[in-house]
Design an enzyme around this catalytic site. Structure first.
Site, PDB file in Angstrom:
ATOM      1  N   TYR A  53      11.697   8.363 -15.856  1.00 17.09           N
ATOM      2  CA  TYR A  53      12.277   7.440 -14.868  1.00 17.09           C
ATOM      3  C   TYR A  53      13.793   7.576 -14.767  1.00 17.09           C
ATOM      4  O   TYR A  53      14.377   7.394 -13.697  1.00 17.09           O
ATOM      5  CB  TYR A  53      11.832   5.994 -15.155  1.00 17.09           C
ATOM      6  N   ARG A  56      14.199  10.287 -12.270  1.00 18.26           N
ATOM      7  CA  ARG A  56      13.908   9.841 -10.892  1.00 18.26           C
ATOM      8  C   ARG A  56      14.983   8.882 -10.390  1.00 18.26           C
ATOM      9  O   ARG A  56      15.334   8.876  -9.210  1.00 18.26           O
ATOM     10  CB  ARG A  56      12.512   9.213 -10.835  1.00 18.26           C
ATOM     11  N   ASP A  91      11.789   3.794  -4.832  1.00 19.90           N
ATOM     12  CA  ASP A  91      13.191   4.090  -4.486  1.00 19.90           C
ATOM     13  C   ASP A  91      13.736   2.961  -3.620  1.00 19.90           C
ATOM     14  O   ASP A  91      12.983   2.128  -3.122  1.00 19.90           O
ATOM     15  CB  ASP A  91      13.294   5.456  -3.764  1.00 19.90           C
ATOM     16  N   HIS A 106       4.917  -1.685  -6.096  1.00 23.31           N
ATOM     17  CA  HIS A 106       4.808  -0.901  -7.339  1.00 23.31           C
ATOM     18  C   HIS A 106       6.098  -0.966  -8.152  1.00 23.31           C
ATOM     19  O   HIS A 106       6.304  -0.149  -9.048  1.00 23.31           O
ATOM     20  CB  HIS A 106       4.484   0.566  -7.024  1.00 23.31           C
ATOM     21  N   CYS A 114      11.796  -6.671 -19.472  1.00 21.83           N
ATOM     22  CA  CYS A 114      11.580  -6.780 -20.919  1.00 21.83           C
ATOM     23  C   CYS A 114      10.094  -7.040 -21.174  1.00 21.83           C
ATOM     24  O   CYS A 114       9.548  -8.047 -20.691  1.00 21.83           O
ATOM     25  CB  CYS A 114      12.405  -7.932 -21.504  1.00 21.83           C
ATOM     26  N   CYS A 117       9.793 -10.574 -23.254  1.00 19.19           N
ATOM     27  CA  CYS A 117       9.983 -11.928 -22.704  1.00 19.19           C
ATOM     28  C   CYS A 117       9.858 -12.003 -21.193  1.00 19.19           C
ATOM     29  O   CYS A 117       9.945 -13.091 -20.611  1.00 19.19           O
ATOM     30  CB  CYS A 117      11.371 -12.458 -23.136  1.00 19.19           C
ATOM     31  N   LEU A 199       2.234  13.350   7.580  1.00 15.74           N
ATOM     32  CA  LEU A 199       2.386  14.789   7.832  1.00 15.74           C
ATOM     33  C   LEU A 199       1.051  15.414   8.199  1.00 15.74           C
ATOM     34  O   LEU A 199       0.951  16.286   9.059  1.00 15.74           O
ATOM     35  CB  LEU A 199       2.961  15.473   6.573  1.00 15.74           C
ATOM     36  N   GLU A 200       0.005  14.905   7.528  1.00 14.97           N
ATOM     37  CA  GLU A 200      -1.362  15.371   7.856  1.00 14.97           C
ATOM     38  C   GLU A 200      -2.293  14.174   7.682  1.00 14.97           C
ATOM     39  O   GLU A 200      -1.921  13.198   7.042  1.00 14.97           O
ATOM     40  CB  GLU A 200      -1.764  16.500   6.909  1.00 14.97           C
TER      41      GLU A 200
HETATM   42  C1  BV8 Z   1      -4.702  -1.948 -10.082  1.00 21.82           C
HETATM   43  C2  BV8 Z   1       4.500   3.604  -9.683  1.00 21.82           C
HETATM   44  C3  BV8 Z   1      -5.945  -3.916 -10.627  1.00 21.82           C
HETATM   45  C4  BV8 Z   1       4.675   4.766 -10.578  1.00 21.82           C
HETATM   46  C5  BV8 Z   1       2.282   3.893  -8.803  1.00 21.82           C
HETATM   47  C6  BV8 Z   1     -10.029   0.353  -6.734  1.00 21.82           C
HETATM   48  C7  BV8 Z   1      -9.451  -0.908  -6.621  1.00 21.82           C
HETATM   49  C8  BV8 Z   1      -8.359  -1.241  -7.404  1.00 21.82           C
HETATM   50  C9  BV8 Z   1      -7.835  -0.314  -8.313  1.00 21.82           C
HETATM   51  C10 BV8 Z   1      -8.410   0.937  -8.426  1.00 21.82           C
HETATM   52  C11 BV8 Z   1      -9.483   1.278  -7.633  1.00 21.82           C
HETATM   53  N1  BV8 Z   1      -9.829   2.561  -7.937  1.00 21.82           N
HETATM   54  C12 BV8 Z   1      -8.995   3.042  -8.874  1.00 21.82           C
HETATM   55  C13 BV8 Z   1      -8.127   2.072  -9.219  1.00 21.82           C
HETATM   56  C14 BV8 Z   1      -7.080   2.199 -10.251  1.00 21.82           C
HETATM   57  C15 BV8 Z   1      -5.765   2.760  -9.732  1.00 21.82           C
HETATM   58  C16 BV8 Z   1      -5.931   3.822  -8.682  1.00 21.82           C
HETATM   59  O1  BV8 Z   1      -5.862   3.562  -7.489  1.00 21.82           O
HETATM   60  N2  BV8 Z   1      -6.106   5.053  -9.137  1.00 21.82           N
HETATM   61  C17 BV8 Z   1      -6.206   6.157  -8.211  1.00 21.82           C
HETATM   62  C18 BV8 Z   1      -5.449   7.354  -8.752  1.00 21.82           C
HETATM   63  C19 BV8 Z   1      -7.692   6.441  -7.989  1.00 21.82           C
HETATM   64  N3  BV8 Z   1      -4.953   1.704  -9.197  1.00 21.82           N
HETATM   65  C20 BV8 Z   1      -4.181   0.988 -10.062  1.00 21.82           C
HETATM   66  O2  BV8 Z   1      -4.196   1.154 -11.263  1.00 21.82           O
HETATM   67  C21 BV8 Z   1      -3.294  -0.077  -9.439  1.00 21.82           C
HETATM   68  N4  BV8 Z   1      -3.526  -1.327 -10.097  1.00 21.82           N
HETATM   69  O3  BV8 Z   1      -5.672  -1.416  -9.607  1.00 21.82           O
HETATM   70  O4  BV8 Z   1      -4.704  -3.231 -10.634  1.00 21.82           O
HETATM   71  C22 BV8 Z   1      -6.287  -4.409  -9.273  1.00 21.82           C
HETATM   72  C23 BV8 Z   1      -7.619  -4.363  -8.849  1.00 21.82           C
HETATM   73  C24 BV8 Z   1      -7.959  -4.838  -7.595  1.00 21.82           C
HETATM   74  C25 BV8 Z   1      -6.966  -5.329  -6.732  1.00 21.82           C
HETATM   75  C26 BV8 Z   1      -5.658  -5.342  -7.150  1.00 21.82           C
HETATM   76  C27 BV8 Z   1      -5.301  -4.855  -8.424  1.00 21.82           C
HETATM   77  C28 BV8 Z   1      -1.832   0.227  -9.673  1.00 21.82           C
HETATM   78  C29 BV8 Z   1      -1.437   1.455  -8.904  1.00 21.82           C
HETATM   79  C30 BV8 Z   1       0.072   1.612  -8.989  1.00 21.82           C
HETATM   80  C31 BV8 Z   1       0.403   2.816  -9.841  1.00 21.82           C
HETATM   81  N5  BV8 Z   1       1.815   3.114  -9.702  1.00 21.82           N
HETATM   82  N6  BV8 Z   1       3.599   4.031  -8.653  1.00 21.82           N
HETATM   83  C32 BV8 Z   1       5.775   5.624 -10.043  1.00 21.82           C
HETATM   84  O5  BV8 Z   1       6.086   5.620  -8.828  1.00 21.82           O
HETATM   85  O6  BV8 Z   1       6.294   6.339 -10.898  1.00 21.82           O
HETATM   86  S1  BV8 Z   1       1.243   4.693  -7.716  1.00 21.82           S
HETATM   87  C33 BV8 Z   1       1.886   6.193  -7.190  1.00 21.82           C
HETATM   88  O7  BV8 Z   1       1.021   6.635  -6.140  1.00 21.82           O
HETATM   89  C34 BV8 Z   1       3.211   6.117  -6.523  1.00 21.82           C
HETATM   90  O8  BV8 Z   1       3.825   4.891  -6.575  1.00 21.82           O
HETATM   91  C35 BV8 Z   1       2.922   6.386  -5.059  1.00 21.82           C
HETATM   92  O9  BV8 Z   1       3.671   5.569  -4.252  1.00 21.82           O
HETATM   93  C36 BV8 Z   1       1.517   6.029  -5.001  1.00 21.82           C
HETATM   94  C37 BV8 Z   1       0.766   6.493  -3.818  1.00 21.82           C
HETATM   95  O10 BV8 Z   1       1.083   7.855  -3.614  1.00 21.82           O
HETATM   96  P1  BV8 Z   1       1.646   8.235  -2.176  1.00 21.82           P
HETATM   97  O11 BV8 Z   1       2.838   7.400  -1.889  1.00 21.82           O
HETATM   98  O12 BV8 Z   1       0.539   8.201  -1.190  1.00 21.82           O
HETATM   99  O13 BV8 Z   1       2.155   9.707  -2.423  1.00 21.82           O
HETATM  100  P2  BV8 Z   1       1.271  11.031  -2.354  1.00 21.82           P
HETATM  101  O14 BV8 Z   1       2.083  12.143  -2.927  1.00 21.82           O
HETATM  102  O15 BV8 Z   1      -0.097  10.760  -2.888  1.00 21.82           O
HETATM  103  O16 BV8 Z   1       1.106  11.296  -0.778  1.00 21.82           O
HETATM  104  C38 BV8 Z   1       2.255  11.614  -0.004  1.00 21.82           C
HETATM  105  C39 BV8 Z   1       1.788  11.632   1.436  1.00 21.82           C
HETATM  106  O17 BV8 Z   1       2.931  11.851   2.256  1.00 21.82           O
HETATM  107  C40 BV8 Z   1       0.810  12.751   1.722  1.00 21.82           C
HETATM  108  O18 BV8 Z   1      -0.255  12.247   2.518  1.00 21.82           O
HETATM  109  C41 BV8 Z   1       1.631  13.752   2.538  1.00 21.82           C
HETATM  110  O19 BV8 Z   1       0.859  14.399   3.542  1.00 21.82           O
HETATM  111  C42 BV8 Z   1       2.654  12.855   3.190  1.00 21.82           C
HETATM  112  N7  BV8 Z   1       3.936  13.529   3.465  1.00 21.82           N
HETATM  113  C43 BV8 Z   1       4.558  14.476   2.716  1.00 21.82           C
HETATM  114  N8  BV8 Z   1       5.709  14.840   3.326  1.00 21.82           N
HETATM  115  C44 BV8 Z   1       5.802  14.095   4.468  1.00 21.82           C
HETATM  116  C45 BV8 Z   1       4.682  13.260   4.552  1.00 21.82           C
HETATM  117  N9  BV8 Z   1       4.481  12.428   5.585  1.00 21.82           N
HETATM  118  C46 BV8 Z   1       5.428  12.399   6.551  1.00 21.82           C
HETATM  119  N10 BV8 Z   1       6.534  13.170   6.533  1.00 21.82           N
HETATM  120  C47 BV8 Z   1       6.756  14.021   5.503  1.00 21.82           C
HETATM  121  N11 BV8 Z   1       7.871  14.784   5.503  1.00 21.82           N
END
Ligand code: BV8
Length: 229
Positions: A53, A56, A91, A106, A114, A117, A199-200
């Protein structure tokens, strides 16, 4: 009065030089998500997580908002109705472009938490495991980021906003991560129009009434110009 709710993901910041997660050489291709973005990973190796972090946070300070961030700030300022940005991004480029109605579901790179606390404060540029909490002095400081398995911030308020939205727009997200990936269904069920700008086509593209593809710096300003016409 038309209410717009916008979900943004890493794609809106991609052209500012901040890495996405799942694109070619994205963050999750270079780091093991389990090691740096889960509470278990933090417990195992807090120094590695802080290092991830800190890097980042440095990239974020050096990055600048792009035309998509600026267009969304213009929309909030000039549109005749409320515009809310719910971002998955940690960000602060939306805020630095001038958006003020931004919810970080997120968490944020600019904030520290902390684990002992619950105190929150503005994160220093570099954080380390032994840093004492300014409130309770425990060496339990962590980035104020929602990791996998943790509950995103403000979910009840977000679901209320989705239910009241007239238009839901998803920008720059792959639709991999829940609960954000289900917002389009929550909004559509409540009668909102739905639009994806990416993007796609994302994994959830089929859930949207309309999908426009292209770089955010091109298709977001074009869409905002259309909304303000
Ligand atoms: C939770 C912080 C309980 C870290 C992040 C079903 C229901 C609920 C939960 C789950 C579920 N199934 C699975 C889960 C668990 C899990 C989950 O979803 N896992 C996935 C991998 C299957 N979810 C969790 O654990 C969440 N908490 O579920 O709590 C709960 C239950 C029910 C209801 C509420 C709560 C917590 C998830 C948060 C994790 N932390 N971020 C950090 O940033 O370091 S998530 C992480 O992925 C990032 O934050 C990011 O923002 C996020 C999503 O990714 P994207 O932003 O979409 O980025 P990605 O690279 O994937 O895609 C980029 C896109 O941009 C692409 O489509 C690309 O084509 C496009 N692009 C690229 N360039 C361009 C562009 N578009 C336009 N122009 C461009 N130039």
């Amino acid at each position: 009065m038309t209410k717009i709710v916008i979900l943004t993901g890493a794609g809106v910041s991609a052209e500012s030089g901040l890495g996405t997660f799942r694109d070619k050489d994205g963050l999750w291709t270079r780091y093991d998500l389990e090691e740096v973005a889960t509470p278990e990973g933090f417990a195992r190796n807090p120094a590695l997580v802080h290092e991830f972090y800190n890097a980042r946070r440095k990239n974020c300070v050096e990055a600048t908002p792009n035309a998509a961030h600026h267009a969304l700030a213009r929309l909030e300022r000039d549109f005749d109705g409320p515009v809310l940005i719910v971002t998955q991004n940690v960000d602060d480029l939306h805020e630095r472009a001038g958006s003020s109605h931004v919810w970080h579901m997120h968490g944020q790179l600019t904030r520290a938490l902390c684990a002992a606390c619950g105190h929150r404060w503005d994160a220093p540029a570099v954080m380390a495991p032994a840093d004492p909490c300014p409130a309770c002095a425990a060496p339990a400081t962590r980035p104020d980021i929602v990791w996998f398995g943790e509950y995103p911030y403000g979910m009840e308020a977000i679901w209320d906003e989705l239910r009241a939205a007239d238009l839901f727009v998803s920008i720059g997200t792959s639709g991999n991560v829940y609960p954000a990936a289900a917002f389009v269904q929550d909004a559509a069920r409540a009668g909102a129009q739905t639009l994806e700008l990416n993007l796609e086509p994302s994994i959830g593209a089929h859930d949207f009434e309309e999908v426009r593809t292209g770089p955010a710096t091109e298709i977001v300003p074009a869409w905002v110009a259309q909304m303000l016409a």
